[in-house]
Motif scaffolding. Structure first.
Motif, PDB file in Angstrom:
ATOM      1  N   GLU A  54       0.939  10.077  29.012  1.00  0.00           N
ATOM      2  CA  GLU A  54       2.317  10.181  28.293  1.00  0.00           C
ATOM      3  C   GLU A  54       1.921   8.894  27.096  1.00  0.00           C
ATOM      4  O   GLU A  54       2.562   9.036  25.962  1.00  0.00           O
ATOM      5  N   ALA A  55       1.319   7.708  27.736  1.00  0.00           N
ATOM      6  CA  ALA A  55       1.287   6.807  26.690  1.00  0.00           C
ATOM      7  C   ALA A  55       0.386   7.138  25.545  1.00  0.00           C
ATOM      8  O   ALA A  55       0.483   6.768  24.385  1.00  0.00           O
ATOM      9  N   SER A  56      -0.684   7.723  25.769  1.00  0.00           N
ATOM     10  CA  SER A  56      -1.626   8.305  24.882  1.00  0.00           C
ATOM     11  C   SER A  56      -0.884   9.216  23.932  1.00  0.00           C
ATOM     12  O   SER A  56      -1.221   9.269  22.823  1.00  0.00           O
ATOM     13  N   PHE A  57      -0.091  10.082  24.458  1.00  0.00           N
ATOM     14  CA  PHE A  57       0.663  11.007  23.528  1.00  0.00           C
ATOM     15  C   PHE A  57       1.537  10.151  22.507  1.00  0.00           C
ATOM     16  O   PHE A  57       1.644  10.598  21.508  1.00  0.00           O
ATOM     17  N   GLN A  58       2.251   9.218  23.205  1.00  0.00           N
ATOM     18  CA  GLN A  58       3.065   8.345  22.205  1.00  0.00           C
ATOM     19  C   GLN A  58       2.365   7.610  21.269  1.00  0.00           C
ATOM     20  O   GLN A  58       2.779   7.509  20.065  1.00  0.00           O
ATOM     21  N   LEU A  59       1.129   6.873  21.707  1.00  0.00           N
ATOM     22  CA  LEU A  59       0.167   6.319  20.798  1.00  0.00           C
ATOM     23  C   LEU A  59      -0.260   7.270  19.758  1.00  0.00           C
ATOM     24  O   LEU A  59      -0.353   6.989  18.604  1.00  0.00           O
ATOM     25  N   ASN A  60      -0.442   8.599  19.873  1.00  0.00           N
ATOM     26  CA  ASN A  60      -0.984   9.437  19.008  1.00  0.00           C
ATOM     27  C   ASN A  60       0.282   9.631  17.950  1.00  0.00           C
ATOM     28  O   ASN A  60      -0.142   9.716  16.758  1.00  0.00           O
ATOM     29  N   GLY A  61       1.384   9.476  18.323  1.00  0.00           N
ATOM     30  CA  GLY A  61       2.624   9.780  17.360  1.00  0.00           C
ATOM     31  C   GLY A  61       2.650   8.460  16.642  1.00  0.00           C
ATOM     32  O   GLY A  61       2.885   8.553  15.261  1.00  0.00           O
ATOM     33  N   VAL A  62       2.381   7.166  17.238  1.00  0.00           N
ATOM     34  CA  VAL A  62       2.362   5.901  16.338  1.00  0.00           C
ATOM     35  C   VAL A  62       1.312   5.904  15.228  1.00  0.00           C
ATOM     36  O   VAL A  62       1.492   5.624  14.214  1.00  0.00           O
ATOM     37  N   LEU A  63      -0.022   6.606  15.730  1.00  0.00           N
ATOM     38  CA  LEU A  63      -0.967   6.626  14.857  1.00  0.00           C
ATOM     39  C   LEU A  63      -0.861   7.577  13.581  1.00  0.00           C
ATOM     40  O   LEU A  63      -1.001   7.411  12.467  1.00  0.00           O
ATOM     41  N   GLU A  64      -0.154   8.770  14.184  1.00  0.00           N
ATOM     42  CA  GLU A  64       0.154   9.720  12.871  1.00  0.00           C
ATOM     43  C   GLU A  64       1.087   8.996  11.920  1.00  0.00           C
ATOM     44  O   GLU A  64       0.978   9.205  10.649  1.00  0.00           O
ATOM     45  N   ALA A  65       2.187   8.346  12.533  1.00  0.00           N
ATOM     46  CA  ALA A  65       3.248   7.447  11.676  1.00  0.00           C
ATOM     47  C   ALA A  65       2.448   6.516  10.877  1.00  0.00           C
ATOM     48  O   ALA A  65       2.609   6.485   9.566  1.00  0.00           O
ATOM     49  N   ALA A  66       1.451   5.908  11.308  1.00  0.00           N
ATOM     50  CA  ALA A  66       0.642   4.976  10.559  1.00  0.00           C
ATOM     51  C   ALA A  66      -0.150   5.543   9.469  1.00  0.00           C
ATOM     52  O   ALA A  66      -0.130   5.081   8.329  1.00  0.00           O
ATOM     53  N   GLU A  67      -0.642   6.376   9.818  1.00  0.00           N
ATOM     54  CA  GLU A  67      -1.455   7.298   8.765  1.00  0.00           C
ATOM     55  C   GLU A  67      -0.695   7.534   7.634  1.00  0.00           C
ATOM     56  O   GLU A  67      -0.879   7.728   6.373  1.00  0.00           O
ATOM     57  N   ALA A  68       0.563   8.192   8.118  1.00  0.00           N
ATOM     58  CA  ALA A  68       1.410   8.826   6.856  1.00  0.00           C
ATOM     59  C   ALA A  68       1.848   7.598   6.272  1.00  0.00           C
ATOM     60  O   ALA A  68       2.067   7.609   4.977  1.00  0.00           O
ATOM     61  N   ALA A  69       2.215   6.771   6.680  1.00  0.00           N
ATOM     62  CA  ALA A  69       2.652   5.234   5.986  1.00  0.00           C
ATOM     63  C   ALA A  69       1.456   4.851   5.135  1.00  0.00           C
ATOM     64  O   ALA A  69       1.813   4.492   3.833  1.00  0.00           O
ATOM     65  N   ALA A  70       0.384   4.762   5.663  1.00  0.00           N
ATOM     66  CA  ALA A  70      -0.828   4.335   4.844  1.00  0.00           C
ATOM     67  C   ALA A  70      -1.057   5.315   3.653  1.00  0.00           C
ATOM     68  O   ALA A  70      -1.340   4.920   2.480  1.00  0.00           O
ATOM     69  N   GLN A  71      -0.830   6.704   3.677  1.00  0.00           N
ATOM     70  CA  GLN A  71      -0.998   7.632   2.664  1.00  0.00           C
ATOM     71  C   GLN A  71       0.011   7.458   1.674  1.00  0.00           C
ATOM     72  O   GLN A  71      -0.304   7.497   0.510  1.00  0.00           O
ATOM     73  N   GLN A  72       1.232   7.352   2.075  1.00  0.00           N
ATOM     74  CA  GLN A  72       2.296   6.887   1.133  1.00  0.00           C
ATOM     75  C   GLN A  72       2.170   5.883   0.195  1.00  0.00           C
ATOM     76  O   GLN A  72       2.418   5.815  -0.781  1.00  0.00           O
ATOM     77  N   TYR A  73       1.812   4.606   0.986  1.00  0.00           N
ATOM     78  CA  TYR A  73       1.387   3.256   0.349  1.00  0.00           C
ATOM     79  C   TYR A  73       0.232   3.609  -0.586  1.00  0.00           C
ATOM     80  O   TYR A  73       0.476   3.089  -1.877  1.00  0.00           O
ATOM     81  N   LEU A  74      -0.838   4.532  -0.545  1.00  0.00           N
ATOM     82  CA  LEU A  74      -1.804   4.810  -1.520  1.00  0.00           C
ATOM     83  C   LEU A  74      -1.288   5.668  -2.517  1.00  0.00           C
ATOM     84  O   LEU A  74      -1.687   5.453  -3.717  1.00  0.00           O
ATOM     85  N   ASP A  75      -0.483   6.508  -2.442  1.00  0.00           N
ATOM     86  CA  ASP A  75       0.315   7.422  -3.207  1.00  0.00           C
ATOM     87  C   ASP A  75       1.084   6.333  -4.034  1.00  0.00           C
ATOM     88  O   ASP A  75       1.071   6.581  -5.361  1.00  0.00           O
ATOM     89  N   ASN A  76       1.778   5.671  -3.539  1.00  0.00           N
ATOM     90  CA  ASN A  76       2.566   4.460  -4.435  1.00  0.00           C
ATOM     91  C   ASN A  76       1.631   3.587  -5.482  1.00  0.00           C
ATOM     92  O   ASN A  76       1.942   3.479  -6.451  1.00  0.00           O
ATOM     93  N   LEU A  77       0.417   3.392  -4.851  1.00  0.00           N
ATOM     94  CA  LEU A  77      -0.364   2.461  -5.520  1.00  0.00           C
ATOM     95  C   LEU A  77      -1.085   3.406  -6.939  1.00  0.00           C
ATOM     96  O   LEU A  77      -1.072   2.942  -7.708  1.00  0.00           O
ATOM     97  N   ARG A  78      -1.212   4.505  -6.468  1.00  0.00           N
ATOM     98  CA  ARG A  78      -1.747   5.452  -7.612  1.00  0.00           C
ATOM     99  C   ARG A  78      -0.683   5.517  -8.879  1.00  0.00           C
ATOM    100  O   ARG A  78      -1.046   5.465 -10.014  1.00  0.00           O
ATOM    101  N   LEU A  79       0.492   5.844  -8.350  1.00  0.00           N
ATOM    102  CA  LEU A  79       1.479   6.072  -9.278  1.00  0.00           C
ATOM    103  C   LEU A  79       1.838   4.852 -10.040  1.00  0.00           C
ATOM    104  O   LEU A  79       1.949   4.725 -11.350  1.00  0.00           O
ATOM    105  N   LEU A  80       1.874   3.481  -9.475  1.00  0.00           N
ATOM    106  CA  LEU A  80       2.053   2.413 -10.074  1.00  0.00           C
ATOM    107  C   LEU A  80       0.685   2.171 -11.083  1.00  0.00           C
ATOM    108  O   LEU A  80       1.131   1.655 -12.201  1.00  0.00           O
ATOM    109  N   ASN A  81      -0.333   2.569 -10.543  1.00  0.00           N
ATOM    110  CA  ASN A  81      -1.671   2.168 -11.591  1.00  0.00           C
ATOM    111  C   ASN A  81      -1.637   3.347 -12.802  1.00  0.00           C
ATOM    112  O   ASN A  81      -1.739   2.668 -13.759  1.00  0.00           O
ATOM    113  N   GLU A  82      -1.059   4.456 -12.663  1.00  0.00           N
ATOM    114  CA  GLU A  82      -0.823   5.321 -13.722  1.00  0.00           C
ATOM    115  C   GLU A  82       0.387   4.964 -14.660  1.00  0.00           C
ATOM    116  O   GLU A  82      -0.118   4.933 -15.805  1.00  0.00           O
TER     117      GLU A  82
END
Length: 96
Positions: A54-82
């Motif tokens: 159960e903890a592993s399953f929840q941790l996977n969800g946390v990791l997926e959310a962190a990955e999505a947040a990191a991707q969003q951050y990179l996308d925002n940096l690209r937009l700001l750079n452009e």
């Protein structure tokens, strides 16, 4: 033992049989207690395994959310750079 055989036994022999039966009973009780403890240990392990899964399953969800947040951050940096590049290009055109 058959009833006829038991009736032919002497009192001392009957007492010996009772003592042996008592010992066997005690041995079986100890074995039952030991098996109960082993069963409890296995149940605890199964509960822990469920909790870990159960903890592993929840941790996977946390990791997926962190990955999505990191991707969003990179996308925002690209937009700001452009935008920054566009502003710089516009200012260079204005100077010329």
């Amino acid at each position: 033992m058959a009833d006829k055989t038991l009736r032919k036994l002497k009192r001392a022999e009957l007492l010996e049989l009772l003592i042996e039966q008592g010992k066997e009973n005690e041995r079986l009780r100890e074995q039952v207690e030991e098996l109960k403890k082993k069963l409890e240990d296995k149940e605890i392990l199964l509960e822990r395994a469920g909790t870990i899964a159960e903890a592993s399953f929840q941790l996977n969800g946390v990791l997926e959310a962190a990955e999505a947040a990191a991707q969003q951050y990179l996308d925002n940096l690209r937009l700001l750079n452009e935008r920054q590049e566009q502003i710089c290009a516009q200012k260079e055109r204005e100077r010329s």
